[in-house]
Design an enzyme around this catalytic site. Structure first.
Site, short mmCIF file in Angstrom:
data_model
loop_
_atom_site.label_atom_id
_atom_site.label_comp_id
_atom_site.label_asym_id
_atom_site.label_seq_id
_atom_site.Cartn_x
_atom_site.Cartn_y
_atom_site.Cartn_z
N GLU A 162 0.83 -1.21 0.00
CA GLU A 162 0.00 0.00 0.00
C GLU A 162 0.86 1.26 0.00
O GLU A 162 0.53 2.26 -0.62
CB GLU A 162 -0.92 0.01 1.23
CG GLU A 162 -1.99 -1.06 1.21
CD GLU A 162 -2.99 -0.86 0.10
OE1 GLU A 162 -2.61 -0.96 -1.08
OE2 GLU A 162 -4.17 -0.63 0.40
N THR B 164 -5.17 7.17 -5.43
CA THR B 164 -5.29 7.39 -3.98
C THR B 164 -4.35 8.50 -3.54
O THR B 164 -4.72 9.37 -2.74
CB THR B 164 -4.99 6.08 -3.22
OG1 THR B 164 -5.96 5.11 -3.62
CG2 THR B 164 -5.08 6.26 -1.71
#
Ligand code: HSE
Length: 307
Positions: A128, A181
């Site tokens: 991530e 993101t």
């Protein structure tokens, strides 16, 4: 076992009120991945189907997550990974989390489960970090634990699995635009007012209580985001209309899935979830942006072996 094929679920992070702390796993959307042991040390991504993503280990989220696991392992071989990437990157339903979580979960199975789910979340968070610059856990935790999860704390990492009421069904619309993101985090404010904080943590507590008590009305009342949604929804054409029509069709709540552009609704029962899907379809057809719609039960298992 020398080789394993796994299903890696898509996930909805934030779940309206829980920015960076709440997430849930989906049942009907996900990637598939084959991981096999090799005598050669290190990790090689040998095939990626479906999306144009880097094969270099250090540039691929599953490679980076896998390297984090290998670093803590006494295994002296390596792994090969094949990915059938069915979740589009930048869709808001945990594409990078599915690859990161799937890789480390599969490796742990092949090694005889030396690591706990919490350790697997820590490894997957490295993927991530590569994808979004921030090692957030609200997608990888539900991908690994299944169901709903709460990140009670990041330091030390403390993941709390939350029970899933059986009639809860998600409807997700994915407008075919990409929202990174990292970009949609940059537009957020770094401070909040006490007034908004009070509303937000009231809803987080309400949602958790509603999930434990199987109180669908309380779940619905708590699916509100006073902090992130007002800012990020500007990036999603049609968000307000989709939300208003989903609620009018019976959804308990509706919000941005992760960092968007996907929008999710939670409903009690499949029939309502289907009506919500119809309303989303009708609403979005006017916008001239192609879209996909998924209806999915909540996946209470997380990553799972399929062969
Ligand atoms: N909590 C993260 C964010 C999830 O909203 O930026 C990204 O999928």
């Amino acid at each position: 076992m020398e080789e394993i094929k796994v299903f890696c679920p898509a996930t909805i992070a934030n779940v309206s009120c829980g920015f960076d702390v709440l997430g849930l796993a989906l049942d009907s959307v996900g990637d598939e991945m084959i991981v096999r042991k090799t005598a050669e040390k290190g990790i090689r991504i040998v095939k990626i189907l479906g999306q144009d993503l880097p094969l270099e280990t250090e540039k691929n989220v599953s490679g980076v997550a896998g390297l984090a696991l290998l670093k803590e392992s006494d295994y002296d071989g390596g792994f090969e990974i094949e990915i059938d990437k069915r979740i589009k990157p930048g869709s808001g339903i945990g594409s990078s989390a599915a690859s990161s979580a799937g890789a480390v979960w599969a490796m742990n199975e092949l090694l005889g489960r030396p690591f706990s789910p919490l350790q697997l979340v820590k490894f997957a968070m490295q993927g991530e970090k590569l994808a979004s610059d921030v090692a957030h856990a609200d997608n990888v935790a539900p991908a690994i634990y299944g169901g709903f999860t709460l990140v009670r704390s990041y330091d030390p990492l403390d993941i709390i699995p939350i029970p899933t009421p059986s009639e809860l069904v998600a409807t997700v619309i994915h407008p075919q635009i990409e929202v990174k993101t990292s970009d949609s985090r940059k537009i957020l404010k770094t401070t909040i007012s006490l007034e908004k904080g009070i509303k937000q943590w009231g809803n987080v507590g309400g949602l958790i209580a509603g999930l434990f008590q199987k109180d669908y009305d309380l779940i619905g009342r708590s699916l509100q985001d006073h902090i992130v949604e007002p800012i990020r929804s500007i990036l999603i054409p049609g968000f307000d209309e989709i939300k208003a029509n989903a609620l009018a069709s019976g959804a308990l709540g509706c919000g941005i899935s992760g960092s968007g552009p996907s929008i999710f609704a939670l409903s009690k029962g499949l029939e309502t979830a289907k009506s919500v899907a119809e309303s989303m379809k009708e609403t979005y057809s006017k916008f001239g942006i192609p879209f996909d719609i998924h209806i999915s039960k909540i996946n209470t298992q997380g990553v799972k072996k399929i062969a």
